[in-house]
Design a protein around this motif. Structure first.
Motif, PDB file in Angstrom:
ATOM      1  N   LEU A   1       0.888  -1.178  -0.014  1.00  0.00           N
ATOM      2  CA  LEU A   1      -0.008  -0.002  -0.038  1.00  0.00           C
ATOM      3  C   LEU A   1       0.856   1.308  -0.005  1.00  0.00           C
ATOM      4  O   LEU A   1       2.065   1.070   0.463  1.00  0.00           O
ATOM      5  CB  LEU A   1      -0.842  -0.166   1.114  1.00  0.00           C
ATOM      6  CG  LEU A   1      -2.039  -1.308   1.600  1.00  0.00           C
ATOM      7  CD1 LEU A   1      -2.598  -0.998   2.678  1.00  0.00           C
ATOM      8  CD2 LEU A   1      -3.168  -1.211   0.281  1.00  0.00           C
ATOM      9  N   GLY A   2       0.345   2.347  -0.547  1.00  0.00           N
ATOM     10  CA  GLY A   2       0.945   3.533  -0.623  1.00  0.00           C
ATOM     11  C   GLY A   2       0.341   4.641   0.264  1.00  0.00           C
ATOM     12  O   GLY A   2      -0.759   4.593   0.553  1.00  0.00           O
ATOM     13  N   ILE A   3       0.724   5.805   0.207  1.00  0.00           N
ATOM     14  CA  ILE A   3       0.037   7.052   0.856  1.00  0.00           C
ATOM     15  C   ILE A   3      -1.192   7.389   0.179  1.00  0.00           C
ATOM     16  O   ILE A   3      -2.157   7.748   0.839  1.00  0.00           O
ATOM     17  CB  ILE A   3       1.043   8.144   0.955  1.00  0.00           C
ATOM     18  CG1 ILE A   3       0.760   9.364   1.995  1.00  0.00           C
ATOM     19  CG2 ILE A   3       1.556   8.901  -0.680  1.00  0.00           C
ATOM     20  CD1 ILE A   3       0.484   9.051   3.189  1.00  0.00           C
ATOM     21  N   ASP A   4      -1.339   6.869  -1.215  1.00  0.00           N
ATOM     22  CA  ASP A   4      -2.478   7.200  -1.922  1.00  0.00           C
ATOM     23  C   ASP A   4      -3.466   6.312  -1.556  1.00  0.00           C
ATOM     24  O   ASP A   4      -4.671   6.682  -1.892  1.00  0.00           O
ATOM     25  CB  ASP A   4      -2.278   7.260  -3.288  1.00  0.00           C
ATOM     26  CG  ASP A   4      -1.555   8.311  -3.933  1.00  0.00           C
ATOM     27  OD1 ASP A   4      -1.385   9.404  -3.265  1.00  0.00           O
ATOM     28  OD2 ASP A   4      -0.873   8.344  -5.085  1.00  0.00           O
ATOM     29  N   ASP A   5      -3.342   5.172  -0.700  1.00  0.00           N
ATOM     30  CA  ASP A   5      -4.375   4.283  -0.393  1.00  0.00           C
ATOM     31  C   ASP A   5      -4.808   4.581   1.075  1.00  0.00           C
ATOM     32  O   ASP A   5      -6.049   4.096   1.335  1.00  0.00           O
ATOM     33  CB  ASP A   5      -3.729   2.782  -0.308  1.00  0.00           C
ATOM     34  CG  ASP A   5      -3.333   2.311  -1.498  1.00  0.00           C
ATOM     35  OD1 ASP A   5      -4.081   2.347  -2.613  1.00  0.00           O
ATOM     36  OD2 ASP A   5      -2.187   1.971  -1.675  1.00  0.00           O
TER      37      ASP A   5
END
Length: 397
Positions: free
Chosen positions: A285-289
């Motif tokens: 997962l990334g910060i956009d998730d």
């Protein structure tokens, strides 16, 4: 092996000496609430990591015995302002490593009024302080003034950020205004008053450009979390309320923290950046998730530095991000819906666990007036000078 937060609890964070209570009273209140929230008893708990900074050795036992005396292992954890998340990380490791199915992470602090000094047990001799090297970087570039040292090192980081990127005092104050506004809806917060940017700028200067309303206060309080295995969740039918710990990482200082001679680096931005990178890689997962974030805003500048470290914006763009409304309700993320350290309070041993309590309530949809609509993924960031940075990714299964 997966781990889950099955239950959380915390006390209201209070100004020191407000209530006539001892640290074990706080721990009992938070621990009892967490156990009840998980639907378990202390007899189900197999191990207990306990975080605190300012109490004596084995205070963890004294506190946990208020919940029961069952003879289970109790660990006393001290990692400066990252103490709470360090205790939680130990709980997660015990569960994911297969050593235990049910672990209670407990954190508390009973503090003194006044500004926080150079770190737990730093005393007046900064030459022997565990953060002496950090303050040495600050002194070499900015000198050493007669202001609270933690405010000075973060205030000097703000000055450097302003010199490098043009960050304004209004942008710093916007961070504090947001967090004070969020705390109005948090019954656990030490302060529940909203302030305008102008009021924050007009408050007493602690170390320019930081004013009092941009600095986290000393606080009393406790928080607790019950961390359990996937097997425990299934056996106890906790799936509807348990929140998964998807990934977690702790980093400590590397030479990057000191090589530049910059307070931006020495207060922990490189540690935070690396901890976030490891969590993104491990979780997929990334910060956009992410929907909701609880981060370590010990001073307003640290929230801006953390935006950059977490990848929410490019280096130098954090001041504009704060002004844009992207980090509050209706924006891209809601950051510190609890009010953060600036307004909720900062009892060192409890802070990191309290962040996860807030995220657990948010992901369950139980945060009442401060609820982030549709929140499914949360991220916590907790940092301590000396140094340690812990980033935790959680999600609703």
């Amino acid at each position: 092996m997966k781990s889950y937060i099955a239950g959380v609890g915390m006390t209201r964070f209070e100004k020191p000496e407000t209530r006539n209570w001892q640290y074990w009273d706080m721990a009992k209140e938070a621990g009892t609430a967490a156990l009840a929230d998980a639907g378990v008893t202390y007899e189900d708990v197999e191990q207990v990591p306990v975080g605190y900074c300012f109490q004596p050795s084995t205070a963890g036992q004294r506190a946990a015995y208020e919940l029961g005396s069952t003879g289970v292992p109790i660990y006393n954890v001290n990692n400066n302002c990252a103490t709470g998340s360090s205790a939680l990380m130990l709980a997660r490791q015990l569960v994911e490593g297969g050593a235990s199915d049910c672990v209670l992470a407990l954190g508390f602090e009973k503090m003194k009024r006044g500004a926080l000094g150079g770190g737990a047990d730093a005393g007046s001799d900064f030459q022997t302080s565990p953060v002496a090297r950090h303050y040495g970087v600050m002194a070499a570039r900015h000198g050493f003034e007669m202001t609270p040292p933690t405010a000075q090192i973060f205030g000097d980081a703000a000055r450097e950020h302003r010199e490098r990127y043009g960050t304004t005092e209004t942008q710093l104050a916007a961070v504090a205004a947001k967090n004070h506004r969020h705390s109005v809806n948090n019954p656990y917060a030490q302060f529940q008053d909203a302030y305008t940017v102008d009021e924050i700028l007009a408050a007493t200067t602690i170390h320019a450009p930081l004013t009092k309303l941009q600095c986290s206060p000393t606080s009393d309080g406790a928080a607790a979390a019950v961390v359990v295995s996937e097997r425990f969740v299934q056996e106890r039918d906790l799936g509807g309320r348990a929140v998964e710990i998807v990934a977690q990482s702790m980093t400590t200082d590397t030479e990057e923290s000191f090589a530049s001679g910059s307070c931006v680096d020495v207060v922990g931005q490189p540690m935070s950046r690396e901890a976030a990178r490891q969590v993104y890689e491990a979780s997929g997962l990334g910060i956009d998730d992410v929907d909701v974030i609880e981060l370590h805003d010990c001073f307003s500048i640290n929230e801006l530095l953390t935006y950059e470290a977490l990848g929410m914006c490019e280096p130098g763009a954090s001041g504009k991000l704060a002004e844009s409304g992207a980090t509050t309700y209706g924006g891209r993320w809601v950051v510190n819906p609890s009010g953060g350290l600036i307004s909720k309070g900062h009892p060192l041993g409890a802070t990191g666990i309290a962040q996860l309590a807030e995220l657990t309530w948010q992901l369950r949809g139980e945060a009442d007036a401060r609820q982030v609509p549709g929140a499914r993924v949360g991220l916590a960031h907790n940092i301590g000078l000396g140094g340690a940075a812990v980033v935790t990714m959680v999600r609703r299964p």
